[in-house]
Enzyme design. Structure first.
Site, PDB file in Angstrom:
ATOM      1  N   SER A  48       0.854  -1.202   0.000  1.00 12.51           N
ATOM      2  CA  SER A  48       0.000   0.000   0.000  1.00 12.51           C
ATOM      3  C   SER A  48       0.881   1.241   0.000  1.00 12.51           C
ATOM      4  CB  SER A  48      -0.882   0.046   1.247  1.00 12.51           C
ATOM      5  OG  SER A  48      -0.192   0.649   2.338  1.00 12.51           O
ATOM      6  N   ASP A  49       0.335   2.367  -0.391  1.00  7.64           N
ATOM      7  CA  ASP A  49       1.086   3.603  -0.194  1.00  7.64           C
ATOM      8  C   ASP A  49       0.990   3.997   1.286  1.00  7.64           C
ATOM      9  OD1 ASP A  49       2.718   5.742  -0.564  1.00  7.64           O
ATOM     10  OD2 ASP A  49       1.648   6.566  -2.282  1.00  7.64           O
ATOM     11  N   TYR A  50       1.753   4.978   1.650  1.00 12.03           N
ATOM     12  CA  TYR A  50       1.980   5.384   3.035  1.00 12.03           C
ATOM     13  C   TYR A  50       0.655   5.767   3.709  1.00 12.03           C
ATOM     14  CZ  TYR A  50       5.045   7.605   6.555  1.00 12.03           C
ATOM     15  OH  TYR A  50       5.726   7.951   7.679  1.00 12.03           O
TER      16      TYR A  50
ATOM     17  N   ALA B 240      -2.186   4.553   3.357  1.00 16.24           N
ATOM     18  CA  ALA B 240      -3.331   4.569   2.438  1.00 16.24           C
ATOM     19  C   ALA B 240      -4.464   3.670   2.902  1.00 16.24           C
ATOM     20  CB  ALA B 240      -2.880   4.180   1.029  1.00 16.24           C
TER      21      ALA B 240
END
Ligand code: BGC
Length: 684
Positions: free
Chosen positions: A256-258, A260
């Site tokens: 996942s992105d930071y 997210a």
């Protein structure tokens, strides 16, 4: 049973979720700090992956805790954003793209991978493959520009560079293609905003670089923060499971992105962490970066039957498989044997690619290469070594960077320098001192542009002019120059809409952010030691109101005709960009002839090139296709190839492209940019 199956059979739920959790150390700040890293959490298997920690000693120390003190001895996976270099900072990705040279793209990724490996890292969150047609969006700096064909070529080269032929190779690290998908199309260029588009547009423009990444064997992929057509990517079963894993066949790790996963609450599609975690896991996200949503939310989601243990096991299996492919179980310390730093060899590469990333936008009356030796060097970016790194400088140290003043001085020029103004403030008190240098100089070099943090993440801009009072400084210098050549070196993470500056300058060199060897690279081009060869990978707007602007537009039923008011146009600015995609001057003078197509399984397209100039130079040519299809419009130009040729004065050669045959009516175009007036064409 293999290692991975027996581990999974032995793992507690906490240990499983630890393998699906990635937490940041406070070495580098790339988002909100949610959970402070604790060694106990690693020892007890609560955290199985880290980001933002690097350096041989630090990574070895932390890895020892996981490998020697945790119950199952599973090594940590350590990731970091080496977006354009690790210790050695190369030009920002948009600048590197300007080289149109896959071998060079691969070489810098290889060097970055080796430095990451030296720093004990196993993975980098690169390459960034978001096609971007909106320079208001600061992250245009991190990617391959406006075109999917270019983005796909960048994807292949970068993944080869980072991952080598096997992830187990010493010096290879896992790449993470990001941000899947269409993040570059955020509404009005505003960071983290929503995206909405047809599936046709998605498949034609934004998806191809990710398809290329999967075909190149990318080890991991990061979904974008954003939503697309109403579904956040982090929770998109359609885009992650059906398209990415199903259709494209991606079987690696989705990170996942930071933060997210937790942000699914802000998107309004989940009402608590358990729901957010369940949505992401069900969509196929394996690792939760920085939300703590898997660790805290999945146990609750299991109780509520929102997920099954099999879903968790499948994700754990993918993470452990990646660790195995990286040979971490066999030898967890093989990377990180000794810190790397900038070396003579890495500097030489940075200087070479630095020079080849520069785009000479304008060069009236041969203002360049410099004939003069006495130079007035003016502007806030003239002696700004640390700014040269641009956004996402990796582990690059400001003291390793060379600014323009140092570069020109070391090239033997007689340089007098004054900044005039700062990048962003209103203070004009330094202008008189800068103007005073002009009288005694033979040429004036103005170093203007953005600060490094004005592009990159969370750096959208609504105005794309020069920040602060730089415009006033430039105008005062133009007044004072009295016929002497004024050369503008423009630093930015995006094309800036500065038509007046361009029209008043004798020459304009788009330097983007060239990295740690900036000063030497710029001096090489300004003095003529290297002939400029970079080409802009984005259409360069005249005005913010033209955005989004790109060459692959579809035809209008009423194409612009100056004699007919009711045709497609603005009443206050031309339709065309200030500089088209592909534009970039050299110190040569090239002509093209004899465009021809040879049939076969693949079409072979050839064009002859002559350098009529007095200097050796490298020409870059682009192959475009225009197709006509019944019932559906096609872009006016679609990029299908690019190639380069280096020619000495009077030298001649042939550039060859190949492409698959196309059905129906079509025409091919070849030339030095997307400006139709510069293209030769042939029907096929
Ligand atoms: C960025 C990613 C990056 C991550 C980790 C996020 O804010 O969007 O591109 O890889 O942080 O630093």
């Amino acid at each position: 049973m293999g290692r991975i199956d027996s581990l999974i059979a032995e793992m507690t739920l906490t240990e499983k979720l630890g393998q699906l959790t990635m937490t940041a150390a406070d070495y580098a700040v790339t988002g909100p700090v949610v959970t402070p890293l604790s060694e106990d959490a690693i020892r007890s298997g609560v955290i199985g992956n880290l980001l933002n920690l690097y350096g041989a000693e630090a990574t070895r120390r932390i890895q020892t805790i996981a490998v020697e003190q945790s119950r199952l001895h599973i090594p940590l996976l350590l990731g970091f954003d080496a977006i354009h270099g690790q210790r050695t900072v190369f030009p920002i990705p948009l600048a590197e793209t300007s080289m149109f040279d896959p071998a060079a793209w691969e070489a810098t990724a290889r060097m970055a991978a080796q430095e990451c490996a030296g720093d004990g890292l196993h993975m980098t969150f690169a390459p960034m493959l978001d096609v971007a047609r909106d320079p208001r969006w600061g992250r245009i700096a991190e990617g391959p520009g406006e075109d999917p064909f270019v983005g796909s070529a960048v994807a292949r080269a970068k993944i080869r560079g980072f991952q080598s032929s096997s992830l187990a190779d010493v010096g290879a690290i896992a790449a993470c293609a990001k941000h899947y998908v269409a993040y570059g199309a955020v509404t009005a260029g505003r960071e983290y905003a929503s995206t909405d588009m047809s599936e046709g547009m998605l498949r034609e423009v934004y998806l191809p670089p990710f398809r290329a990444a999967v075909e190149a064997g990318v080890a991991s992929i990061m979904p974008a923060f954003t939503d697309l057509n109403g579904v956040p990517l982090t929770a998109s079963t359609f885009l992650l499971r059906d398209v990415l894993r199903g259709e494209l066949g991606f079987d690696g790790v989705l990170v996942s992105d930071y933060h997210a996963v937790a942000e699914l609450l802000n998107h309004g599609v989940a009402s608590d962490l358990a729901e957010a975690a369940a949505l992401a896991l069900k969509a196929g996200v394996d690792i939760d970066m920085m939300s703590d949503a898997y660790r805290l939310g999945l146990p609750v989601a299991l109780e509520r039957d929102l997920v099954a243990m099999d879903d968790i096991d499948a994700a754990v299996r993918r993470v452990l498989t990646l660790k195995e492919r990286l040979d971490l179980f066999q030898d967890p310390y093989r990377r990180g044997r000794a810190d790397t730093g900038v070396t003579t060899q890495s500097r030489a590469l940075a200087r070479d690619v630095g020079a080849r990333s520069l785009v000479l936008l304008k060069n009236d009356a041969n203002a360049l290469p410099l004939a003069a030796r006495k130079i007035a060097l003016i502007g806030p970016l003239a002696d700004a070594a640390s700014e040269m790194r641009g956004p996402w400088g990796g582990a690059g140290r400001p003291e390793d960077c060379v600014g323009v003043l140092q570069g020109l001085t070391e090239a033997g020029l007689d340089v007098r320098h004054a900044p005039g103004v700062a990048i962003e403030t209103d203070d004009l008190s330094g202008v008189p001192a800068a103007l005073a240098l002009c009288a005694d100089a033979d040429a004036i070099i103005l170093c203007l542009g953005e600060a490094l943090l004005m592009s990159g993440e969370a750096a959208s801009r609504a105005h794309l002019g020069l920040p602060g009072r730089q415009r006033q400084l430039a105008d005062a210098v133009f007044e004072k120059a009295a016929g002497k050549p004024v050369i503008v070196v423009l630093f930015s993470g995006r094309p800036l809409a500065v038509p007046e500056l361009v029209s008043r300058a004798g020459a304009v060199l788009a330097a983007w952010f060239p990295g740690c060897e900036a000063g030497h690279a710029i001096a090489d081009v300004l003095t003529g030691k290297v002939s400029p060869s970079g080409r802009t990978p984005v259409s360069w707007p005249r005005a913010v109101g033209q955005i989004p602007i790109f060459f692959g537009e579809r035809p209008s039923g009423r194409p612009f005709n100056p004699a007919d008011h009711f045709t497609s146009h603005y009443s206050d600015v031309e339709n065309t960009p200030l500089f088209p995609f592909g534009h970039g001057l050299t110190y040569g003078d090239f002509s093209l002839s004899n465009l021809r197509v040879e049939p076969g399984d693949l079409l072979t397209v050839k064009v002859d090139v002559v350098n009529h100039g007095v200097r050796a130079a490298e020409e870059t040519l682009f192959l475009f296709l225009n197709q006509k299809k019944p019932g559906v419009t096609r872009p006016l130009l679609e990029l299908k190839g690019f190639g380069k040729i280096a020619l000495t004065p009077s030298g001649q050669g042939t550039v060859t492209f190949t492409l698959p045959p196309t059905a129906g009516r079509a025409e091919l175009f070849v030339g030095p940019s997307a400006d139709v007036r510069s293209l030769l064409s042939v029907p096929i």
